[in-house]
Design an enzyme around this catalytic site. Structure first.
Site, mmCIF file in Angstrom:
data_model
loop_
_atom_site.group_PDB
_atom_site.id
_atom_site.type_symbol
_atom_site.label_atom_id
_atom_site.label_comp_id
_atom_site.label_asym_id
_atom_site.label_seq_id
_atom_site.Cartn_x
_atom_site.Cartn_y
_atom_site.Cartn_z
ATOM 1 N N LYS A 58 0.808 -1.230 0.000
ATOM 2 C CA LYS A 58 0.000 0.000 0.000
ATOM 3 C C LYS A 58 0.836 1.272 0.000
ATOM 4 O O LYS A 58 0.416 2.298 -0.500
ATOM 5 C CB LYS A 58 -0.952 -0.005 1.187
ATOM 6 C CG LYS A 58 -2.085 -1.009 1.001
ATOM 7 C CD LYS A 58 -3.182 -0.790 2.014
ATOM 8 C CE LYS A 58 -4.409 -1.610 1.664
ATOM 9 N NZ LYS A 58 -4.228 -3.039 1.999
ATOM 10 N N GLU A 89 -9.952 6.744 3.980
ATOM 11 C CA GLU A 89 -10.786 5.853 4.789
ATOM 12 C C GLU A 89 -9.998 4.561 4.961
ATOM 13 O O GLU A 89 -9.105 4.252 4.190
ATOM 14 C CB GLU A 89 -12.114 5.562 4.088
ATOM 15 C CG GLU A 89 -12.122 4.367 3.147
ATOM 16 C CD GLU A 89 -11.248 4.535 1.920
ATOM 17 O OE1 GLU A 89 -11.118 5.676 1.439
ATOM 18 O OE2 GLU A 89 -10.675 3.528 1.452
ATOM 19 N N SER A 101 1.725 -9.986 -0.720
ATOM 20 C CA SER A 101 1.390 -8.550 -0.686
ATOM 21 C C SER A 101 1.735 -7.880 0.645
ATOM 22 O O SER A 101 1.957 -6.674 0.697
ATOM 23 C CB SER A 101 -0.098 -8.358 -0.989
ATOM 24 O OG SER A 101 -0.889 -9.163 -0.132
HETATM 25 C C1 LIG Z 1 -5.073 -4.053 1.672
HETATM 26 C C2 LIG Z 1 -4.362 -5.309 1.403
HETATM 27 C C3 LIG Z 1 -4.734 -6.155 0.331
HETATM 28 C C4 LIG Z 1 -5.941 -5.917 -0.540
HETATM 29 O O1 LIG Z 1 -5.877 -4.774 -1.319
HETATM 30 P P1 LIG Z 1 -5.668 -4.834 -2.896
HETATM 31 O O2 LIG Z 1 -6.003 -3.459 -3.333
HETATM 32 O O3 LIG Z 1 -6.576 -5.874 -3.458
HETATM 33 O O4 LIG Z 1 -4.249 -5.185 -3.132
HETATM 34 C C5 LIG Z 1 -3.973 -7.288 0.095
HETATM 35 N N1 LIG Z 1 -2.911 -7.598 0.863
HETATM 36 C C6 LIG Z 1 -2.524 -6.817 1.901
HETATM 37 C C7 LIG Z 1 -1.342 -7.235 2.713
HETATM 38 C C8 LIG Z 1 -3.238 -5.652 2.201
HETATM 39 O O5 LIG Z 1 -2.843 -4.897 3.248
#
Ligand SMILES: *Cc1c(COP(=O)(O)O)cnc(C)c1O
Length: 398
Positions: free
Chosen positions: A89, A111, A376
């Site tokens: 993010k 948000e 992610s």
């Molecule tokens: C917020 C988040 C997501 C989901 O958000 P996307 O916009 O679909 O990438 C996925 N993995 C993590 C670790 C997150 O913090």
């Protein structure tokens, strides 16, 4: 790429900018300026510098040897979990704060559901010295007390939202209201590839650094393209970032993993492509889970980041065109995926990322397949969920 957004902000039938009239000038200014700003040399230099020195890019592409042996193919992990603040993010919030400054905005709002996007936003506001207000449902504030504390320590004001279900969609409504009341000086940092045009395209561009690196790293590693790229999909920003530079190459198969929650037919899931219909959600036409009369349905997933009833419009487009295969993984399967990655490779993933890992179990792979899984984010924020779920079994075999 040939999947680019149209002049009016559409990907096929999806996208657009369905915003109240009060916001139109602000959104219009963004639409007219974002490409020129983010494609300028001066912006690119500052963005790349911060991605490197502040966020910690490039992230490694790690060869997961034990997983590779287990699944009988080559498995590579894109390590977004190693970034500052713990997930992808930060790529987006750095890009948007630089844009907001160039547009002369003096105040930032956001948000947040689980608090991850709120923390990433509070972080870049502290870095750049801009005041930051984060809207968060009161129920989420209780569930994510640690992230509330992080945002406050970073100097952000966290405004609790007590309307509706006191969760993400109510926080989104409040943030929208704030933006409408302060259309001139405020930039709203949206956290995924959702919302009115230009947000889906703009956020995808900021996150596309993931696939730019991935392409180079695959070249360095035996000049072989990925056979598959697997990423979890909440709104879809980490997935879109990882797919971006491969979208025009049909030899690279792209898989988005949604949260099936308690199961597709349980009434408690977040599997939008399987269950959703087309409609207007958060300023764009996309697929989302809705009741017969078109009201947004509550989503459920064990992972707060995937607990969103819609997907970004470009994902809706990739779903109907078949460019990306969307699948889903249940809460229970994701928990097994997290444990598998922890035990086999020494990496505790975020619960969201564990969905992508869990998909490895769900099909056969060929020995010459090169499979990239996007991790992610890291699992620190999910430890209480892991403890609750595994309980005594945390010490036992998978
Ligand atoms: C917020 C988040 C997501 C989901 O958000 P996307 O916009 O679909 O990438 C996925 N993995 C993590 C670790 C997150 O913090």
């Amino acid at each position: 790429m040939t999947h680019n957004v149209s002049e009016r902000g559409f990907f096929g039938e999806f996208g657009g900018a369905y915003v109240p009239e009060m916001l139109y000038p602000n959104v219009r200014e963004l639409q007219q300026q974002y490409r020129d700003i983010i494609e300028s040399d001066e912006f690119s230099r500052e963005f790349e510098q911060l991605l490197a020195d502040f966020a910690g890019r490039p992230t490694p592409l790690f060869s997961a040897e034990k997983l590779s042996r287990r699944f009988g193919c080559e498995i590579l992990l894109k390590r977004e979990d190693l970034l500052h603040t713990g997930a992808h993010k930060i790529n987006n919030t750095i890009g948007q704060i630089l844009l907001a400054k160039r547009l002369g905005r003096s105040r930032i709002i956001a948000e947040t559901g689980a608090g991850q996007h709120g923390v990433a936003t509070a972080t870049v506001c502290a870095l750049m010295g801009l005041p930051c207000v984060v809207y968060m449902g009161e129920l989420d504030m209780k569930r994510q007390a640690l992230n509330v504390a992080r945002m406050k320590l970073l100097g952000a004001e966290v405004r609790g939202v007590s309307s509706g279900s006191k969760t993400l969609k109510d926080a989104t409504n409040e943030a929208m209201r704030d933006w409408i009341a302060n259309p001139k000086d405020t930039h709203y940092i949206i956290g995924s590839v959702v919302g009115p045009h230009p947000f889906p395209d703009m956020v995808a561009r900021f996150q596309s650094v993931i696939s730019a690196e991935l392409k180079e790293q695959c070249l360095e590693r035996g000049a072989k393209k990925p056979s598959y790229i697997i990423a979890c999909v909440g709104g879809g920003s980490n997935a879109m970032g990882a797919f971006y530079h491969f979208a025009d190459d049909p030899a690279v198969r792209l898989i988005g993993v949604e949260a099936a929650g308690c199961g597709l037919t349980s009434g408690r899931s977040a599997a939008t492509t399987a269950l959703g219909r087309s409609g207007i959600l958060h300023g764009s036409r996309t697929l989302f889970m809705q009741t017969d009369d078109g009201q947004v349905e509550e989503a459920h997933s064990i992972s707060a980041g995937l607990d969103y009833p819609g997907i970004g419009p470009q994902h809706a487009y990739f779903h109907v065109t078949g460019r990306v295969l969307y699948v889903s993984v249940t809460d229970e399967e994701a928990l097994r995926g997290a444990k598998l990655l922890a035990r086999e490779q020494g990496i505790i993933p975020a619960l969201e990322s564990a969905h992508a890992v869990a998909y490895l179990e769900k099909r056969e792979w060929r020995p010459d397949d090169r499979v990239v899984v996007v991790i992610s984010g890291r699992g620190d924020k999910d430890m209480t969920t892991y403890i609750d779920a595994y309980g005594e079994a945390i010490a036992h075999e998978i």
